[in-house]
Structure formats: C-alpha cells, structure tokens
Design a protein around this motif. Sequence first.
Motif, PDB file in Angstrom:
ATOM      1  N   PRO A   1      -3.667  -2.402   0.263  1.00  0.00           N
ATOM      2  CA  PRO A   1      -2.955  -1.860   1.427  1.00  0.00           C
ATOM      3  C   PRO A   1      -2.262  -3.020   2.153  1.00  0.00           C
ATOM      4  O   PRO A   1      -2.908  -4.022   2.479  1.00  0.00           O
ATOM      5  N   VAL A   2      -0.967  -2.874   2.387  1.00  0.00           N
ATOM      6  CA  VAL A   2      -0.181  -3.990   2.941  1.00  0.00           C
ATOM      7  C   VAL A   2      -0.759  -4.447   4.277  1.00  0.00           C
ATOM      8  O   VAL A   2      -0.815  -5.637   4.582  1.00  0.00           O
ATOM      9  N   TRP A   3      -1.236  -3.500   5.056  1.00  0.00           N
ATOM     10  CA  TRP A   3      -1.752  -3.804   6.393  1.00  0.00           C
ATOM     11  C   TRP A   3      -3.089  -4.554   6.354  1.00  0.00           C
ATOM     12  O   TRP A   3      -3.518  -5.110   7.361  1.00  0.00           O
ATOM     13  N   ALA A   4      -3.715  -4.580   5.201  1.00  0.00           N
ATOM     14  CA  ALA A   4      -4.991  -5.302   5.083  1.00  0.00           C
ATOM     15  C   ALA A   4      -4.782  -6.735   4.599  1.00  0.00           C
ATOM     16  O   ALA A   4      -5.683  -7.572   4.706  1.00  0.00           O
ATOM     17  N   ILE A   5      -3.590  -7.030   4.068  1.00  0.00           N
ATOM     18  CA  ILE A   5      -3.359  -8.358   3.490  1.00  0.00           C
ATOM     19  C   ILE A   5      -3.199  -9.395   4.600  1.00  0.00           C
ATOM     20  O   ILE A   5      -2.320  -9.274   5.459  1.00  0.00           O
ATOM     21  N   GLY A   6      -4.070 -10.385   4.585  1.00  0.00           N
ATOM     22  CA  GLY A   6      -3.967 -11.487   5.534  1.00  0.00           C
ATOM     23  C   GLY A   6      -4.263 -11.117   6.972  1.00  0.00           C
ATOM     24  O   GLY A   6      -4.091 -11.938   7.873  1.00  0.00           O
TER      25      GLY A   6
END
Length: 246
Positions: A164-169
Amino acid sequence: MARRPLVAGNWKMNGLSASVAELQKIMAGTQHFANVDVMVCPPATLLAGFAAAARGSRVAIGAQDCHPCPAGAYTGDIAAEMLKDAGAQAVIVGHSERRHYHGETDAMVRDKALAARRSGLAAIICVGETQAERDAGHARAVVRAQLEGSLPDGAADFALAYEPVWAIGSGVTPTPHDVADMHGFIRQMLSARYGDAAQRTRILYGGSVKPNNAAELLAVDNVDGALVGGASLKAEEFLPIVRIYG
Ligand code: PEP
C-alpha cells in the motif's frame, strides 16, 4: 500449500561501495536460517560487487528495475540481461516509486516482468493502492486493475508484493485484518488466472515492516514474506525481521 518465505530488502537509492560491510553482516547473520530465502536489492552500481561478495552465502542479490528491451538506444537504462550478467537473481518491477516518479504504467510493468522472465531473473511485481484510493473504498479495484495489467501471461513464475503506497516509508501499516483481506483477494485473482500454479506464488507484504511489527504482519494468512525498505539498510534492523522465520 506451504510456501517458502522470502524476505527481500529494497535499498532504493542508498549505498556506496563501503556498504558491502552491511551486506556482510546480513550474510553472517543469516547463514543458519534454513527456512527462509533472503535477498538484498542494492542500487545498480553495487550489484556486481554485492553479487561477488554474496556468492556461496544464503543471501541472493536482486535489482530494483529493468528496461523491457534486451539492448538498444535507451540512455541510462539497464536491460534485465545486464542485471543477470552482473550477478542479479531477481528484479523488482512496478515499485510505486517507479510508477509515481517515472510514470510507469501497468503495461510497462508487464513488459518489464516479461524481460525478467526472458533473461532468467525472478520478477518481484509490486502493486498497491494510495491513501486516497483506500479512503474512497477502491483499494481492491485498484489492485485488481494493477494485477490484470501488470502480470505476464503464462506461468505464475514471479513473486507479488502488495505494498500500500500510504504505508511505504510512513511508519503506518494496515491492520492484519486488512492485510489478510488483500492478500486473500490477490491469491484468488492469481488462482483464477493461473490455476493451481498460483498456490506456489509468493505474495510478500511491503510497507513500513520493522522489527517491532514484522511478527504480526508475517503471521497473516497468505503473507509469504516481506519486501522491506528502510529497515533493510541496517543488518541490526533487517536480521530480526528475517529471524522470524529462522
Ligand atoms: C518499499 O519501498 O518497498 C518499502 C517497503 O519501504 P519501507 O519498508 O521503507 O516502507
């Protein structure tokens, strides 16, 4: 079916030649972990050196991107065949940072996955929705479209990474319930397209996996390992994640 887990570290645009010392710590720390595949994906400049250093160890070396064509007038790009020649065994394709910063479409990602297959590299194909897409209730629809467009026909000879993009970094992760829901959905989609062979395909979770949350995330059904960004840069953070399978 029991799938052999894979924990892969995506170093992104981090690391200089001296970083081989960190790889050596990872090699030393994983030599007795017989139940898990371990991979480090350094920037392209370090591939050959890392592959040479890791030869004979339990750590495989992967790349972070490839061009679809085997050779040609594509300044700055690197063919899958070149990555293989440098010692890579795998390549990440369709990472959200490539999709976002380089405008990679699903069709491009599929062509890169095909290039990996052509050159004998294992592709790790990334999919995942943005925060806005999740908030709008479209997470499954987005992942479905990415799977339909990014996966190559024929064999299910790749690994999938749900990131999930929102979980990356971000330090934020989905709940185990949400991870189970999406990984189960991805497994269903793979089965519908590839039949029984899809039972062998590893589905990794990626996005802010850290030593303090990895056990919970990796215990979820249909999670066959992790794609780890920030926490893979230091052996002291990466090894406790791998050790969950050790
Ligand atoms: C990634 O970008 O593949 C990733 C999982 O990053 P992080 O672990 O830093 O969130």
